[in-house]
Design a protein around this motif. Structure first.
Motif, PDB file in Angstrom:
ATOM      1  N   ALA A  65      12.639  54.020 -25.232  1.00  0.00           N
ATOM      2  CA  ALA A  65      13.830  53.449 -24.607  1.00  0.00           C
ATOM      3  C   ALA A  65      14.967  54.464 -24.550  1.00  0.00           C
ATOM      4  CB  ALA A  65      14.262  52.205 -25.373  1.00  0.00           C
ATOM      5  N   ASP A  66      14.930  55.458 -25.441  1.00  0.00           N
ATOM      6  CA  ASP A  66      15.952  56.511 -25.449  1.00  0.00           C
ATOM      7  C   ASP A  66      15.576  57.669 -24.532  1.00  0.00           C
ATOM      8  OD1 ASP A  66      17.398  55.070 -27.339  1.00  0.00           O
ATOM      9  OD2 ASP A  66      16.300  55.994 -29.002  1.00  0.00           O
ATOM     10  N   ASP A  67      14.577  57.466 -23.675  1.00  0.00           N
ATOM     11  CA  ASP A  67      14.086  58.455 -22.720  1.00  0.00           C
ATOM     12  C   ASP A  67      13.595  59.730 -23.385  1.00  0.00           C
ATOM     13  OD1 ASP A  67      14.564  56.711 -20.645  1.00  0.00           O
ATOM     14  OD2 ASP A  67      16.582  57.466 -20.276  1.00  0.00           O
ATOM     15  N   GLU A  68      12.865  59.557 -24.490  1.00  0.00           N
ATOM     16  CA  GLU A  68      12.201  60.675 -25.153  1.00  0.00           C
ATOM     17  C   GLU A  68      10.704  60.560 -24.873  1.00  0.00           C
ATOM     18  OE1 GLU A  68      13.406  59.598 -29.070  1.00  0.00           O
ATOM     19  OE2 GLU A  68      15.096  60.988 -29.064  1.00  0.00           O
ATOM     20  N   VAL A  69      10.034  61.696 -24.728  1.00  0.00           N
ATOM     21  CA  VAL A  69       8.607  61.716 -24.443  1.00  0.00           C
ATOM     22  C   VAL A  69       7.882  62.229 -25.680  1.00  0.00           C
ATOM     23  CG1 VAL A  69       6.805  62.671 -22.954  1.00  0.00           C
ATOM     24  CG2 VAL A  69       9.060  62.165 -22.003  1.00  0.00           C
ATOM     25  N   TYR A  70       6.890  61.457 -26.144  1.00  0.00           N
ATOM     26  CA  TYR A  70       6.125  61.818 -27.340  1.00  0.00           C
ATOM     27  C   TYR A  70       4.648  61.952 -26.992  1.00  0.00           C
ATOM     28  CZ  TYR A  70      10.002  60.926 -30.515  1.00  0.00           C
ATOM     29  OH  TYR A  70      11.200  60.986 -31.181  1.00  0.00           O
ATOM     30  N   ILE A  71       4.041  62.995 -27.542  1.00  0.00           N
ATOM     31  CA  ILE A  71       2.607  63.192 -27.450  1.00  0.00           C
ATOM     32  C   ILE A  71       2.161  63.820 -28.764  1.00  0.00           C
ATOM     33  CG2 ILE A  71       2.828  65.421 -26.300  1.00  0.00           C
ATOM     34  CD1 ILE A  71       0.300  64.769 -24.725  1.00  0.00           C
ATOM     35  N   ASN A  72       1.111  63.291 -29.360  1.00  0.00           N
ATOM     36  CA  ASN A  72       0.624  63.784 -30.659  1.00  0.00           C
ATOM     37  C   ASN A  72       1.697  63.762 -31.739  1.00  0.00           C
ATOM     38  OD1 ASN A  72      -1.952  64.154 -29.827  1.00  0.00           O
ATOM     39  ND2 ASN A  72      -1.816  66.349 -29.621  1.00  0.00           N
ATOM     40  N   ALA A  98      -3.136  57.623 -20.917  1.00  0.00           N
ATOM     41  CA  ALA A  98      -2.372  56.381 -20.809  1.00  0.00           C
ATOM     42  C   ALA A  98      -0.910  56.670 -21.120  1.00  0.00           C
ATOM     43  CB  ALA A  98      -2.915  55.328 -21.764  1.00  0.00           C
ATOM     44  N   ILE A  99      -0.055  56.206 -20.251  1.00  0.00           N
ATOM     45  CA  ILE A  99       1.393  56.332 -20.464  1.00  0.00           C
ATOM     46  C   ILE A  99       1.879  55.020 -21.042  1.00  0.00           C
ATOM     47  CG2 ILE A  99       3.625  56.725 -19.380  1.00  0.00           C
ATOM     48  CD1 ILE A  99       2.121  58.144 -17.095  1.00  0.00           C
ATOM     49  N   GLN A 100       2.483  55.090 -22.222  1.00  0.00           N
ATOM     50  CA  GLN A 100       3.069  53.920 -22.867  1.00  0.00           C
ATOM     51  C   GLN A 100       4.571  53.967 -22.630  1.00  0.00           C
ATOM     52  OE1 GLN A 100       1.744  54.674 -26.878  1.00  0.00           O
ATOM     53  NE2 GLN A 100       0.085  53.188 -26.666  1.00  0.00           N
ATOM     54  N   GLY A 101       5.009  53.334 -21.575  1.00  0.00           N
ATOM     55  CA  GLY A 101       6.430  53.332 -21.246  1.00  0.00           C
ATOM     56  C   GLY A 101       7.114  52.120 -21.823  1.00  0.00           C
ATOM     57  N   ASP A 102       8.217  52.329 -22.517  1.00  0.00           N
ATOM     58  CA  ASP A 102       8.991  51.219 -23.067  1.00  0.00           C
ATOM     59  C   ASP A 102       9.610  50.421 -21.920  1.00  0.00           C
ATOM     60  OD1 ASP A 102      10.283  50.566 -26.017  1.00  0.00           O
ATOM     61  OD2 ASP A 102      11.559  49.921 -24.355  1.00  0.00           O
ATOM     62  N   GLN A 103       9.851  49.134 -22.170  1.00  0.00           N
ATOM     63  CA  GLN A 103      10.473  48.279 -21.150  1.00  0.00           C
ATOM     64  C   GLN A 103      11.830  48.817 -20.719  1.00  0.00           C
ATOM     65  OE1 GLN A 103      10.618  44.046 -21.879  1.00  0.00           O
ATOM     66  NE2 GLN A 103       8.824  44.159 -23.194  1.00  0.00           N
ATOM     67  N   GLU A 104      12.523  49.440 -21.647  1.00  0.00           N
ATOM     68  CA  GLU A 104      13.870  49.938 -21.372  1.00  0.00           C
ATOM     69  C   GLU A 104      13.885  51.399 -20.932  1.00  0.00           C
ATOM     70  OE1 GLU A 104      16.441  47.802 -21.471  1.00  0.00           O
ATOM     71  OE2 GLU A 104      14.992  46.259 -22.062  1.00  0.00           O
ATOM     72  N   ALA A 105      12.730  52.028 -20.807  1.00  0.00           N
ATOM     73  CA  ALA A 105      12.658  53.440 -20.411  1.00  0.00           C
ATOM     74  C   ALA A 105      13.041  53.590 -18.940  1.00  0.00           C
ATOM     75  CB  ALA A 105      11.260  53.992 -20.648  1.00  0.00           C
ATOM     76  N   ASP A 106      13.573  54.750 -18.612  1.00  0.00           N
ATOM     77  CA  ASP A 106      13.960  55.056 -17.240  1.00  0.00           C
ATOM     78  C   ASP A 106      12.700  55.196 -16.387  1.00  0.00           C
ATOM     79  OD1 ASP A 106      15.431  55.781 -15.022  1.00  0.00           O
ATOM     80  OD2 ASP A 106      15.512  57.899 -15.593  1.00  0.00           O
ATOM     81  N   ALA A 107      12.619  54.428 -15.316  1.00  0.00           N
ATOM     82  CA  ALA A 107      11.445  54.449 -14.444  1.00  0.00           C
ATOM     83  C   ALA A 107      11.260  55.824 -13.795  1.00  0.00           C
ATOM     84  CB  ALA A 107      11.558  53.370 -13.377  1.00  0.00           C
TER      85      ALA A 107
END
Length: 132
Positions: A65-72, A98-107
């Motif tokens: 939701a804070d527009d951060e991208v996480y992998i591993n 698979a992309i797990q996008g939060d509901q509040e993430a920027d589209a």
């Protein structure tokens, strides 16, 4: 007396072939195992009525939701995402992402992540949702 000692040696069981088989089986299972990569953060996924279970997802990428991208389990910059996905996809080319996008993430950010994955040469990309 000598016959008795020789008889004891003949009755011992040779365990070497069994150990060889156990080690070969262990190597087989390690080589054929599919290792799932974890995104490292928990996101609140949106609900969808058309959600379908995906098989062989080998890379999970989370957009918070804070527009951060996480992998591993590590925060990754958008510029470095393509390289990271290329490396992980090379380890398991049959797997998907698979992309797990939060509901509040920027589209827009989610679509940029999607584009970076596509640029990395991955054809199977899914958006993770919760079944409604």
């Amino acid at each position: 007396m000598r016959n008795h000692a020789q008889q004891e040696d003949d009755t011992e069981i040779n365990m070497t072939p069994m150990l060889d088989i156990v080690f070969i089986m262990l190597i087989f299972f390690i080589v054929t195992a599919v290792f799932v990569k974890d995104s490292g953060v928990t996101v609140l996924k949106p609900e969808a009525e058309t959600a379908v279970q995906q098989g062989q997802v080998s890379i999970l990428i989370a957009v918070t939701a804070d527009d951060e991208v996480y992998i591993n389990r590590e925060e990754t910059e958008l510029d470095a995402l393509r390289t990271a996905v290329e490396k992980l996809h090379a380890e398991n080319p049959k797997g998907s992402v698979a992309i797990q996008g939060d509901q509040e993430a920027d589209a827009v950010l989610v679509m940029k992540v999607y584009d970076a994955i596509r640029d990395a040469g991955v054809d199977k990309i899914a958006i993770a949702t919760e079944l409604k």
